[in-house]
Design an enzyme around this catalytic site. Structure first.
Site, PDB file in Angstrom:
ATOM      1  N   THR A  64       0.764  -1.213  -0.154  1.00 29.54           N
ATOM      2  CA  THR A  64       0.045   0.131   0.067  1.00 29.54           C
ATOM      3  C   THR A  64       0.712   1.307  -0.012  1.00 29.54           C
ATOM      4  O   THR A  64       1.921   1.183   0.356  1.00 29.54           O
ATOM      5  CB  THR A  64      -0.944   0.039   1.410  1.00 29.54           C
ATOM      6  OG1 THR A  64      -1.426   1.075   1.366  1.00 29.54           O
ATOM      7  CG2 THR A  64      -0.083  -0.158   2.368  1.00 29.54           C
ATOM      8  N   ASP A  65       0.335   2.490  -0.374  1.00 32.70           N
ATOM      9  CA  ASP A  65       0.807   3.533  -0.488  1.00 32.70           C
ATOM     10  C   ASP A  65       1.020   3.983   1.257  1.00 32.70           C
ATOM     11  O   ASP A  65       1.806   5.118   1.217  1.00 32.70           O
ATOM     12  CB  ASP A  65       0.235   4.692  -1.443  1.00 32.70           C
ATOM     13  CG  ASP A  65      -1.195   5.046  -1.195  1.00 32.70           C
ATOM     14  OD1 ASP A  65      -1.692   4.328   0.032  1.00 32.70           O
ATOM     15  OD2 ASP A  65      -1.562   5.650  -1.689  1.00 32.70           O
ATOM     16  N   TYR A  96      -1.870  -0.515  10.959  1.00 33.81           N
ATOM     17  CA  TYR A  96      -1.943  -1.240   9.679  1.00 33.81           C
ATOM     18  C   TYR A  96      -0.729  -0.788   8.983  1.00 33.81           C
ATOM     19  O   TYR A  96      -0.207  -1.940   8.543  1.00 33.81           O
ATOM     20  CB  TYR A  96      -3.484  -0.551   8.971  1.00 33.81           C
ATOM     21  CG  TYR A  96      -3.501  -0.785   7.730  1.00 33.81           C
ATOM     22  CD1 TYR A  96      -3.407  -2.230   7.040  1.00 33.81           C
ATOM     23  CD2 TYR A  96      -3.288   0.110   6.650  1.00 33.81           C
ATOM     24  CE1 TYR A  96      -3.404  -2.595   5.707  1.00 33.81           C
ATOM     25  CE2 TYR A  96      -3.278  -0.232   5.260  1.00 33.81           C
ATOM     26  CZ  TYR A  96      -3.311  -1.725   4.702  1.00 33.81           C
ATOM     27  OH  TYR A  96      -3.405  -1.828   3.536  1.00 33.81           O
TER      28      TYR A  96
HETATM   29  P1  NAD Z   1      -9.700  -7.136   1.951  1.00 39.60           P
HETATM   30  O1  NAD Z   1      -9.931  -6.746   3.705  1.00 39.60           O
HETATM   31  O2  NAD Z   1     -10.993  -6.883   1.051  1.00 39.60           O
HETATM   32  O3  NAD Z   1      -9.389  -8.583   1.803  1.00 39.60           O
HETATM   33  C1  NAD Z   1      -8.454  -9.331   2.748  1.00 39.60           C
HETATM   34  C2  NAD Z   1      -8.483 -10.772   2.580  1.00 39.60           C
HETATM   35  O4  NAD Z   1      -7.552 -11.468   3.073  1.00 39.60           O
HETATM   36  C3  NAD Z   1      -9.824 -11.415   3.030  1.00 39.60           C
HETATM   37  O5  NAD Z   1     -10.479 -12.118   1.913  1.00 39.60           O
HETATM   38  C4  NAD Z   1      -9.528 -11.963   4.156  1.00 39.60           C
HETATM   39  O6  NAD Z   1     -10.445 -13.272   4.297  1.00 39.60           O
HETATM   40  C5  NAD Z   1      -8.202 -12.546   3.985  1.00 39.60           C
HETATM   41  N1  NAD Z   1      -7.426 -12.918   5.009  1.00 39.60           N
HETATM   42  C6  NAD Z   1      -7.394 -12.064   6.142  1.00 39.60           C
HETATM   43  N2  NAD Z   1      -6.431 -12.648   7.419  1.00 39.60           N
HETATM   44  C7  NAD Z   1      -6.137 -13.728   6.596  1.00 39.60           C
HETATM   45  C8  NAD Z   1      -5.212 -14.859   6.968  1.00 39.60           C
HETATM   46  N3  NAD Z   1      -4.659 -14.900   8.481  1.00 39.60           N
HETATM   47  N4  NAD Z   1      -4.989 -16.021   6.395  1.00 39.60           N
HETATM   48  C9  NAD Z   1      -5.590 -16.145   5.118  1.00 39.60           C
HETATM   49  N5  NAD Z   1      -6.214 -15.072   4.568  1.00 39.60           N
HETATM   50  C10 NAD Z   1      -6.680 -14.160   5.376  1.00 39.60           C
HETATM   51  O7  NAD Z   1      -8.301  -6.415   1.359  1.00 39.60           O
HETATM   52  P2  NAD Z   1      -8.103  -5.534   0.210  1.00 39.60           P
HETATM   53  O8  NAD Z   1      -8.820  -4.366   0.440  1.00 39.60           O
HETATM   54  O9  NAD Z   1      -8.792  -6.519  -0.946  1.00 39.60           O
HETATM   55  O10 NAD Z   1      -6.734  -5.685   0.092  1.00 39.60           O
HETATM   56  C11 NAD Z   1      -6.008  -6.669  -0.693  1.00 39.60           C
HETATM   57  C12 NAD Z   1      -4.416  -6.287  -0.238  1.00 39.60           C
HETATM   58  O11 NAD Z   1      -4.204  -5.263  -1.039  1.00 39.60           O
HETATM   59  C13 NAD Z   1      -3.955  -5.962   0.996  1.00 39.60           C
HETATM   60  O12 NAD Z   1      -2.770  -6.568   1.347  1.00 39.60           O
HETATM   61  C14 NAD Z   1      -3.729  -4.593   1.476  1.00 39.60           C
HETATM   62  O13 NAD Z   1      -2.949  -4.194   2.235  1.00 39.60           O
HETATM   63  C15 NAD Z   1      -3.537  -4.230   0.079  1.00 39.60           C
HETATM   64  N6  NAD Z   1      -3.909  -2.829  -0.724  1.00 39.60           N
HETATM   65  C16 NAD Z   1      -5.457  -2.323  -0.310  1.00 39.60           C
HETATM   66  C17 NAD Z   1      -5.565  -1.291  -1.069  1.00 39.60           C
HETATM   67  C18 NAD Z   1      -7.108  -0.842  -0.800  1.00 39.60           C
HETATM   68  O14 NAD Z   1      -7.693   0.400  -1.200  1.00 39.60           O
HETATM   69  N7  NAD Z   1      -8.073  -1.707  -0.526  1.00 39.60           N
HETATM   70  C19 NAD Z   1      -4.942  -0.342  -1.582  1.00 39.60           C
HETATM   71  C20 NAD Z   1      -3.545  -0.870  -1.638  1.00 39.60           C
HETATM   72  C21 NAD Z   1      -3.081  -2.140  -1.036  1.00 39.60           C
HETATM   73  O1  DAU Z   2      -4.086   4.294   0.467  1.00 42.76           O
HETATM   74  C1  DAU Z   2      -4.282   2.817   0.296  1.00 42.76           C
HETATM   75  C2  DAU Z   2      -5.337   2.219   1.694  1.00 42.76           C
HETATM   76  O2  DAU Z   2      -6.331   2.844   1.286  1.00 42.76           O
HETATM   77  C3  DAU Z   2      -5.184   0.752   1.744  1.00 42.76           C
HETATM   78  O3  DAU Z   2      -3.939   0.266   2.144  1.00 42.76           O
HETATM   79  C4  DAU Z   2      -6.163   0.197   2.801  1.00 42.76           C
HETATM   80  O4  DAU Z   2      -6.368  -0.993   2.834  1.00 42.76           O
HETATM   81  C5  DAU Z   2      -7.923   0.985   2.553  1.00 42.76           C
HETATM   82  O5  DAU Z   2      -8.352   0.609   3.617  1.00 42.76           O
HETATM   83  C6  DAU Z   2      -7.412   2.267   2.230  1.00 42.76           C
HETATM   84  O6  DAU Z   2      -6.884   3.060   3.408  1.00 42.76           O
HETATM   85  P1  DAU Z   2      -7.837   4.686   3.995  1.00 42.76           P
HETATM   86  O7  DAU Z   2      -7.805   4.590   5.357  1.00 42.76           O
HETATM   87  O8  DAU Z   2      -7.442   5.736   3.123  1.00 42.76           O
HETATM   88  O9  DAU Z   2      -9.312   4.040   3.345  1.00 42.76           O
HETATM   89  P2  DAU Z   2     -10.760   4.302   4.227  1.00 42.76           P
HETATM   90  O10 DAU Z   2     -11.716   3.797   3.118  1.00 42.76           O
HETATM   91  O11 DAU Z   2     -10.889   3.776   5.579  1.00 42.76           O
HETATM   92  O12 DAU Z   2     -10.822   6.022   4.398  1.00 42.76           O
HETATM   93  C7  DAU Z   2     -10.527   6.907   3.363  1.00 42.76           C
HETATM   94  C8  DAU Z   2     -10.731   8.310   3.786  1.00 42.76           C
HETATM   95  O13 DAU Z   2     -11.974   8.616   4.247  1.00 42.76           O
HETATM   96  C9  DAU Z   2      -9.777   8.377   4.882  1.00 42.76           C
HETATM   97  O14 DAU Z   2      -9.154   9.858   4.621  1.00 42.76           O
HETATM   98  C10 DAU Z   2     -10.741   8.404   6.132  1.00 42.76           C
HETATM   99  C11 DAU Z   2     -12.021   8.825   5.659  1.00 42.76           C
HETATM  100  N1  DAU Z   2     -13.386   8.258   6.283  1.00 42.76           N
HETATM  101  C12 DAU Z   2     -13.427   6.936   6.221  1.00 42.76           C
HETATM  102  C13 DAU Z   2     -14.382   6.247   6.880  1.00 42.76           C
HETATM  103  C14 DAU Z   2     -14.541   4.666   6.813  1.00 42.76           C
HETATM  104  C15 DAU Z   2     -14.260   9.253   6.804  1.00 42.76           C
HETATM  105  O15 DAU Z   2     -14.100  10.430   6.883  1.00 42.76           O
HETATM  106  N2  DAU Z   2     -15.310   8.363   7.302  1.00 42.76           N
HETATM  107  C16 DAU Z   2     -15.236   7.147   7.401  1.00 42.76           C
HETATM  108  O16 DAU Z   2     -16.358   6.525   8.038  1.00 42.76           O
END
Ligand code: NAD
Ligand code: DAU
Length: 351
Positions: free
Chosen positions: A133-134, A158
């Site tokens: 992640t960033d 995290y």
């Molecule tokens: P998510 O929370 O939707 O999914 C995570 C998955 O991992 C789930 O299916 C969960 O069951 C599985 N998991 C959790 N713990 C586990 C364990 N102990 N063993 C096996 N499986 C397990 O997450 P996401 O948003 O799809 O993110 C996926 C990856 O991408 C993560 O590594 C996250 O850090 C990274 N990432 C996410 C974002 C974002 O915006 N969501 C951005 C950049 C990077």
């Molecule tokens: O940047 C990549 C990351 O983006 C990933 O690595 C993480 O897994 C993913 O969860 C996400 O993190 P953020 O913290 O940026 O995402 P989130 O959707 O939780 O929040 C986005 C922005 O909105 C952040 O500034 C917090 C704000 N927010 C979020 C929630 C859930 C609110 O203001 N209210 C809310 O209820």
């Protein structure tokens, strides 16, 4: 095309399900092993459409269990890993940091150690691709972008756990020569995202006329990327990335939270046939997230120059498709917002 047995972790989650679908459909010669614990965030429904494909195999299990992981490598002769499994929600990491450390740090260490043992230091034809992640880079001020050279400066449990896992992966490359790749991506949005993250949470709350909880002054900035463009980037990095390198992936698409929320409200006024401005009345400013990073923005120049990647979906189109997906999949939403998640929601925001 070479036959591969690829272990994709976290493939029942949001991004992982799009990555697994892409690999199963695009590469029928690869055997895809989707390892997922099915935590609250993992949902087998996300990959229902491919579960009967002959090159798809689901393994339910925990990356925290080293003996179990070792066995998966041996039984399936795993040649490559694309590692996405993680605890991924910042707010949850503030409430319960240890599960993030166990899953994100120890889980990654278990996987790469099992890979090292199974590949017996004969690295040819193998790859360990770590999806990160960033947030590891910390927070930006009003200007500047995260490049691959930006110093790590994580603030939440995290992001600190993801930063640690990145360091472990690089250490295995530098120490043992294990072929690794890392990509650091900005905020994803799109279908199948668990409704604890900003966009799906707010879509769901708008539908049910619930308050929209904006943290702090709402002026925090994120760089949004459509999830399928992230899956395409992962495919490219996996096949064409230079071993040992890091690639930043981003949307060239910065939004202040409050501007994005207002846009969402106004699109959904139209889609739900509500008077203009009605949904915006749900906006409620609440206490800020502790350690909240002010601004994230990715310089995705390297992946663009070296691998020819850029986002293919405009934000306008991607957001429209995302809202439609949630409106058309009300049952998916109601199923995932039951049980464990509901308890968490009440703890976070009250009823
Ligand atoms: P998510 O929370 O939707 O999914 C995570 C998955 O991992 C789930 O299916 C969960 O069951 C599985 N998991 C959790 N713990 C586990 C364990 N102990 N063993 C096996 N499986 C397990 O997450 P996401 O948003 O799809 O993110 C996926 C990856 O991408 C993560 O590594 C996250 O850090 C990274 N990432 C996410 C974002 C974002 O915006 N969501 C951005 C950049 C990077
Ligand atoms: O940047 C990549 C990351 O983006 C990933 O690595 C993480 O897994 C993913 O969860 C996400 O993190 P953020 O913290 O940026 O995402 P989130 O959707 O939780 O929040 C986005 C922005 O909105 C952040 O500034 C917090 C704000 N927010 C979020 C929630 C859930 C609110 O203001 N209210 C809310 O209820």
């Amino acid at each position: 095309m070479t036959n591969k047995n690829i272990l994709i972790t976290g493939g029942a989650g949001f991004i992982g399900s799009h990555v697994v679908r892409r690999f199963v459909n695009e590469y029928p010669d690869y055997q895809i092993f989707n390892l997922d614990l099915l935590t609250y965030a993992g949902n087998p429904e996300n990959i229902k459409d491919i579960e009967r494909k002959p090159n798809y195999h689901f393994i339910k299990g925990d990356i925290r269990d080293l003996a179990f992981i070792r066995n998966i490598f041996v039984e399936n002769n795993i040649t490559d890993v694309i590692h996405l499994a993680a605890e991924s929600h910042v707010d949850r990491s503030i409430t319960d940091p240890f599960v993030f450390i166990q899953t994100n740090v120890m889980g990654t260490a278990n996987l790469i150690q099992a890979a090292r043992e199974h590949w017996e230091e004969k690295w040819d034809g193998h790859l360990f691709y770590h999806v990160s992640t960033d947030e590891v880079y910390g927070a930006l001020g009003a200007t500047g972008l995260f490049t691959e050279e930006t110093r790590y400066d994580p603030h939440s449990p995290y992001s600190a756990s993801k930063a640690s896992s990145d360091h472990i992966v690089r250490a295995y490359h530098d120490t043992y020569g294990l072929p690794v790749l890392i990509s650091n991506c900005s905020n994803n949005y799109g279908p199948n995202q668990f409704p604890e993250k900003l966009i799906p949470l707010f879509i769901n709350n708008i539908v049910h006329r619930k308050p929209l909880p904006v943290y702090g002054d709402g002026l925090y900035t994120r760089d949004w990327l459509y999830v399928i463009d992230h899956a395409i980037a992962i495919d490219l990095v996996f096949h064409k990335g230079k071993t040992g390198e890091t690639y930043n992936i981003g949307g060239f698409n910065e939004w202040k939270n409050i501007d994005l929320i207002r846009l969402l409200c106004s699109i959904m006024d139209k889609k739900l046939g509500r008077p203009e401005g009605e949904n915006a009345q749900l906006i409620t400013y609440i206490k800020d997230r502790p350690g909240h990073d002010r601004r994230y923005a990715i310089d995705a120049g390297k992946i663009n120059r070296e691998l020819g990647w850029k986002p293919s979906v405009t934000f306008e189109h991607g957001l429209d498709k995302t809202i439609d997906w949630y409106l058309e999949n009300a049952e998916w939403l109601s199923r995932v917002t039951s049980g464990e998640y509901r308890n968490y929601y009440e703890e976070m925001y009250g009823k």
